[in-house]
Design an enzyme around this catalytic site. Sequence first.
Site, mmCIF file in Angstrom:
data_model
loop_
_atom_site.group_PDB
_atom_site.id
_atom_site.type_symbol
_atom_site.label_atom_id
_atom_site.label_comp_id
_atom_site.label_asym_id
_atom_site.label_seq_id
_atom_site.Cartn_x
_atom_site.Cartn_y
_atom_site.Cartn_z
ATOM 1 N N GLY A 31 0.787 -1.230 0.000
ATOM 2 C CA GLY A 31 0.000 0.000 0.000
ATOM 3 C C GLY A 31 0.816 1.275 0.000
ATOM 4 N N CYS A 57 -28.008 -9.613 -15.527
ATOM 5 C CA CYS A 57 -27.467 -9.359 -16.856
ATOM 6 C C CYS A 57 -28.467 -9.826 -17.905
ATOM 7 C CB CYS A 57 -26.140 -10.104 -17.037
ATOM 8 S SG CYS A 57 -25.522 -10.032 -18.733
ATOM 9 N N CYS A 77 -26.613 -12.867 -20.002
ATOM 10 C CA CYS A 77 -26.295 -14.172 -19.419
ATOM 11 C C CYS A 77 -27.018 -14.436 -18.116
ATOM 12 C CB CYS A 77 -24.781 -14.301 -19.194
ATOM 13 S SG CYS A 77 -24.210 -13.344 -17.769
ATOM 14 N N CYS A 119 -23.325 -7.483 -18.202
ATOM 15 C CA CYS A 119 -22.059 -7.607 -17.462
ATOM 16 C C CYS A 119 -21.015 -6.690 -18.061
ATOM 17 C CB CYS A 119 -21.502 -9.030 -17.585
ATOM 18 S SG CYS A 119 -22.448 -10.266 -16.725
ATOM 19 N N CYS A 167 -19.118 -12.804 -19.063
ATOM 20 C CA CYS A 167 -20.454 -12.941 -19.656
ATOM 21 C C CYS A 167 -20.446 -13.996 -20.748
ATOM 22 C CB CYS A 167 -20.859 -11.586 -20.230
ATOM 23 S SG CYS A 167 -22.618 -11.418 -20.550
#
Lengths: 240, 259, 294
Positions: free
Chosen positions: C35, C244, C247, C269, C275
Amino acid sequence: MTTPAPKFGPEMIVAHGITKTFVLHNQGAQRIPVFRNLDLTVNAGECVVFHGPSGAGKSTLMRALYGNYLVGEGSIRVRHQDDWVDMTRAATQDILAVRKHTMGYVSQFLRAIPRVSALDVVAEPLVALGEDEKHARTRARDILTRLRISESLWPLAPATFSGGEQQRVNIARGFIVDYPILLLDEPTASLDAENRKTVTDMINDATRRGAAIVGIFHDEDVRDQIGTRLYDIKPQEQAA
Amino acid sequence: MTNHTPLLSVQGLGKNYGPQIGCTDVSFDLWPGEVLGIVGESGSGKTTLLNCMSAQLEPSRGKVVYDTRMDGASDIYEMSESERRLLMRTDWGLVRQNPRDGLRLSVSAGANVGERLMAVGARHYGDIRTVALDWLNKVEIDQDRIDHPPATFSGGMQQRLQIARNLVTEPLLVFMDEPTGGLDVSVQARLLDLLRGLVNRLGLSVIIVTHDLAVARLLAHRLMVMKNGRVVEQGLTDQVLDDPQHAYTQLLVSSILLP
Amino acid sequence: MNQGPTIEGYNFAYLDEQTKRMIRRAILKAVAIPGFQVPFGSREMPLPYGWGTGGIQVTAGVIGQNDTLKVIDQGADDTTNAVSIRGFFARTTGVSTTERTEDATIIQTRHRIPERALGKGQILVYQVPIPEPLRWLEPRETETRKMHALEEYGIMHVKLYEDIARFGRIATSYDYPVVVNGRYLMRPSPIPKFDNPKMHNMPALQLFGAGREKRIYAIPPYTDVQSLDFEDYPFEIQTWDENCALCGAEDSYLDEVIMDDHGGRMFMCSDTDYCEDRRSQGHIGPLGTPQAAE
């Protein structure tokens, strides 16, 4: 032959060899001597009245006892709780502790703090000692009533009061705590006969409970009623 | 009768700017609950002294020893920067003359007050907001303004917000630099009242720099008078103002205009 | 398998070896201090700042002959930028490229984390515009460095407090600040907050490159990553009322697509590979067409 019982309680103030001279540096270092080599002892239950002509240094001596004025020489020992504090050389916090618990002072003039109500001005010394605010205010009301300050004035700031009213607020503030030592500088100066009587009673109550009192009174009647002894201050001479 | 360890002990403090003396030879102890006033005119060194004491400016000589809660008496300039900065955010407060220097103007009043709490780990929004509302109340800012940015406040309100922002973590020692400077007289009176009340109720120790003797008389237990970088007189406030010993103090006191 | 760069006159992966070493040193330091923003000597790349130069330099630093590279932009492999960057690496390294998340060894991404969980041995490279989470409140670099060094992060919560005071909720929905390994405050780049939980304890290595700002940072595998919040306003990810359209996925990040001028819209998606993969397995949404069997 029996020896008389001691009239008064223990020593509360012992001032020894105190000298005060003002030096005005900005007026060519002009020296104004006020008093020299004074001794003063005040016992509990006494009411010592400073006596002398105007300008002799009565107020100056009183302020010196309070730590408000410095002295050039000497010591001013004050009995504070179980100990002695020398007001001429004690640390700030000790002087403040003495003023908070032990020594009350009613000055000639009320220094008005803006916006604080008369009630709170009077209650403040009790609150500062940790007293509950409500109880302190109740005590303040009692004293203000005794001194005949009208209830309508209590929530107002004393700056707008008459001289006599301000003086009575000052007195109330000085008497709300049962100080072992009280310094009173002309407390009855602006008062009418009725209020003078009330204040005289209050002073006598204080001596009766064992306070050691030092006062300046120009009014001979009052002096006679409350004073137990005169302390002469002559300009620039040793006290007796 | 006396406390045994002073809260702050300044020893031989001095700061030079090249050959120019900012302040020099300053020593004193400050005890819990005491208010010390530092008075003097412009150029007296009082602001330099305040900055050296409050960790804003490293001195040229001397020590500033603070009685920390965890480690006892510590020289603040011997501490790590991280410890010093933590001290500034928790035990100490610094109220600057210009409130705009001591606030985040673009962030709401509530966030300004809550920031120090969040900086030491407060993580409950509702609690933070409650504390902020309480403090706004204490400093007499309308609670409706909690979400307003201080850029929209008057000078007096900004100054009161700065005080709230500093006092929210219940510091033990607060430094104030001319807190009433630039404010209208009535606003000053209100602010002084507030400060008196807070000092009495919270038992704060305060070091306040001011050129205004009336402010000093009202707030300070003790006074230090500065001239040309040196302390020329110090003592009980009423004694210094009523019975000044030093020539300069006498001059200062006699110069006050009374209405 | 890899025939090497197909373009003449350029070093493998465009950057010279010394530059790659410098970048790798920065990456090693970043991995050692999760970080923490490590400054690096960002080079001039053949595309301007703001187009992914940081991500490209990180990828160039780690890519090897046998790697397989996937590049996505907003989750899609077929947007202009993804296509250009993929082509850039294909030409300068000759490595194989793929659109399938599970086949990639390195995935360079702008603004999304793939839906499919990443595994050990994969590297995710993020493109970062502004690495400094405290920049909004503190413009001075000298001051923000000190704040990170001394862990003075109180003002980050001030920002969240302001959101709640103003909007009744934390309004940050992307580039949502996190604390890495319990120590450094970090900006994850403009990924939606929906993706934040994926960063936590990820088996893959996560690298972040900011070209204009010249910083590299990293999250090593299996590292603790916590999104900032308040106890009474906990971190929440986005949700949709619909699935979605292609899908039928209920658990992926959905893009909204406007279909006509009459307010017609659909959600699909954002992760195109995810997807397509679902559709190839027979999951068909209301607007989807069955894929031809592979």
